[in-house]
Design an enzyme around this catalytic site. Structure first.
Site, PDB file in Angstrom:
ATOM      1  N   LEU A   1      81.432  10.800  58.868  1.00  0.00           N
ATOM      2  CA  LEU A   1      81.830   9.511  58.586  1.00  0.00           C
ATOM      3  C   LEU A   1      82.574   9.018  59.409  1.00  0.00           C
ATOM      4  CD1 LEU A   1      82.344   8.701  55.613  1.00  0.00           C
ATOM      5  CD2 LEU A   1      83.880   9.670  54.886  1.00  0.00           C
ATOM      6  N   HIS A   2      81.649   7.909  60.180  1.00  0.00           N
ATOM      7  CA  HIS A   2      82.182   7.563  61.290  1.00  0.00           C
ATOM      8  C   HIS A   2      82.282   6.084  61.335  1.00  0.00           C
ATOM      9  CE1 HIS A   2      84.494  11.410  63.251  1.00  0.00           C
ATOM     10  NE2 HIS A   2      83.287  11.794  63.230  1.00  0.00           N
ATOM     11  N   ALA A   3      82.573   5.087  61.943  1.00  0.00           N
ATOM     12  CA  ALA A   3      82.596   3.845  62.280  1.00  0.00           C
ATOM     13  C   ALA A   3      81.741   3.213  60.761  1.00  0.00           C
ATOM     14  CB  ALA A   3      81.308   3.819  63.509  1.00  0.00           C
TER      15      ALA A   3
ATOM     16  N   PRO B   1      79.263   3.982  58.516  1.00  0.00           N
ATOM     17  CA  PRO B   1      79.475   4.641  57.243  1.00  0.00           C
ATOM     18  C   PRO B   1      80.716   5.010  56.707  1.00  0.00           C
ATOM     19  CG  PRO B   1      78.292   6.259  58.498  1.00  0.00           C
ATOM     20  CD  PRO B   1      78.849   4.812  59.333  1.00  0.00           C
TER      21      PRO B   1
END
Length: 86
Positions: A14-16, A18
């Site tokens: 769950l980075h950038a 997403p």
């Protein structure tokens, strides 16, 4: 209050990008929504909060909502994560 667990299967977690999709979806609801990882809870409508959890592939998180549309919010966010943000 309604809550449900989900395992993040997205390659980058769950980075950038997403996380941005997740926050945009969370902001569609009136309910207060939180994401919890390892007993640390952050506002699901805050990009910095969500990124600060360091959610990677294979991590189990809990999505918690409280309000008039809590069940719909949690269900839709789980569906978004389960679809790998497609």
């Amino acid at each position: 209050m309604y809550m449900k667990e989900v395992v993040v299967q997205n390659q980058v977690g769950l980075h950038a990008r997403p996380a941005t999709f997740f926050i945009q979806k969370a902001n569609e609801y009136k309910s207060s929504i939180w994401v919890e990882k390892d007993s640390r809870r952050v506002n699901a409508k805050s990009l910095l909060g969500v990124l600060s959890l360091g959610i990677t592939k294979g991590i189990t998180i809990t999505i918690i909502a409280e309000g008039s549309d809590e069940e719909q919010a949690v269900s839709d966010l789980i569906e978004l994560i389960s679809s790998n943000f497609a």
